[in-house]
Design a protein around this motif. Structure first.
Motif, short mmCIF file in Angstrom:
data_model
loop_
_atom_site.label_atom_id
_atom_site.label_comp_id
_atom_site.label_asym_id
_atom_site.label_seq_id
_atom_site.Cartn_x
_atom_site.Cartn_y
_atom_site.Cartn_z
N ASP A 31 0.83 -1.20 0.00
CA ASP A 31 0.00 0.00 0.00
C ASP A 31 0.87 1.26 0.00
O ASP A 31 1.54 1.55 0.99
CB ASP A 31 -0.93 0.00 1.22
N PRO A 32 0.86 2.04 -1.09
CA PRO A 32 1.69 3.26 -1.12
C PRO A 32 1.22 4.31 -0.12
O PRO A 32 2.03 5.08 0.39
CB PRO A 32 1.56 3.75 -2.57
N ASN A 33 -0.06 4.35 0.17
CA ASN A 33 -0.57 5.32 1.15
C ASN A 33 -0.03 5.03 2.54
O ASN A 33 0.24 5.94 3.32
CB ASN A 33 -2.10 5.32 1.17
N TYR A 34 0.13 3.77 2.85
CA TYR A 34 0.71 3.39 4.14
C TYR A 34 2.14 3.91 4.25
O TYR A 34 2.54 4.45 5.28
CB TYR A 34 0.66 1.87 4.33
N ASP A 37 2.06 7.58 4.84
CA ASP A 37 1.70 7.86 6.22
C ASP A 37 2.88 7.64 7.16
O ASP A 37 3.09 8.42 8.10
CB ASP A 37 0.51 6.99 6.66
N LEU A 38 3.64 6.59 6.92
CA LEU A 38 4.83 6.35 7.75
C LEU A 38 5.84 7.47 7.61
O LEU A 38 6.42 7.93 8.60
CB LEU A 38 5.49 5.02 7.35
N GLU A 43 8.45 12.39 9.84
CA GLU A 43 8.79 13.81 9.68
C GLU A 43 8.15 14.67 10.76
O GLU A 43 8.79 15.57 11.31
CB GLU A 43 8.38 14.29 8.30
N ILE A 44 6.88 14.41 11.07
CA ILE A 44 6.21 15.23 12.09
C ILE A 44 6.83 15.00 13.46
O ILE A 44 7.01 15.94 14.23
CB ILE A 44 4.68 15.00 12.09
N ASN A 45 7.20 13.76 13.76
CA ASN A 45 7.84 13.50 15.05
C ASN A 45 9.22 14.13 15.12
O ASN A 45 9.63 14.62 16.19
CB ASN A 45 7.92 11.99 15.30
#
Length: 104
Positions: A31-34, A37-38, A43-45
């Motif tokens: 799943d490319p969306n997964y 999301d990872l 990046e946000i963390n």
């Protein structure tokens, strides 16, 4: 008199859990969306750690920003908009001022 079969319930739940985990593992790879999301999560963390915010503080900042944008959208010439643009103008003028130092 019958008694509950706890072991049977446990084994059934364990089987269902293993099937779900197997399916999730398959989806992780395909799943490319997964994967996106990872990457976003990493990046946000990293940004939260870099600037010293926790997740609750970051959410509060985002909510304040959204509330301000909504307010500006409803009344672009209102008092809140004037205060916001005044703050931005002050920040911009402070960053444009060059510190006076020794010339070498």
């Amino acid at each position: 008199m019958t008694r509950p079969h706890s072991l049977l319930k446990y084994k059934k739940a364990q089987f269902v859990l293993s099937r779900v985990l197997t399916e999730l593992t398959k989806n992780e790879c395909s799943d490319p969306n997964y994967q996106l999301d990872l990457e976003f999560d990493r990046e946000i963390n990293a940004l939260l750690e870099r600037y010293g915010y926790d997740s609750l503080q970051a959410i509060a900042l985002i909510k304040r920003h959204e509330a301000l944008e909504d307010s500006l959208r409803m009344s672009p010439d209102g008092a809140l908009a004037q205060m916001y643009f005044e703050i931005l103008r002050n920040k911009k003028s402070k960053t444009e001022q060059k510190p006076k130092g020794l010339v070498t």
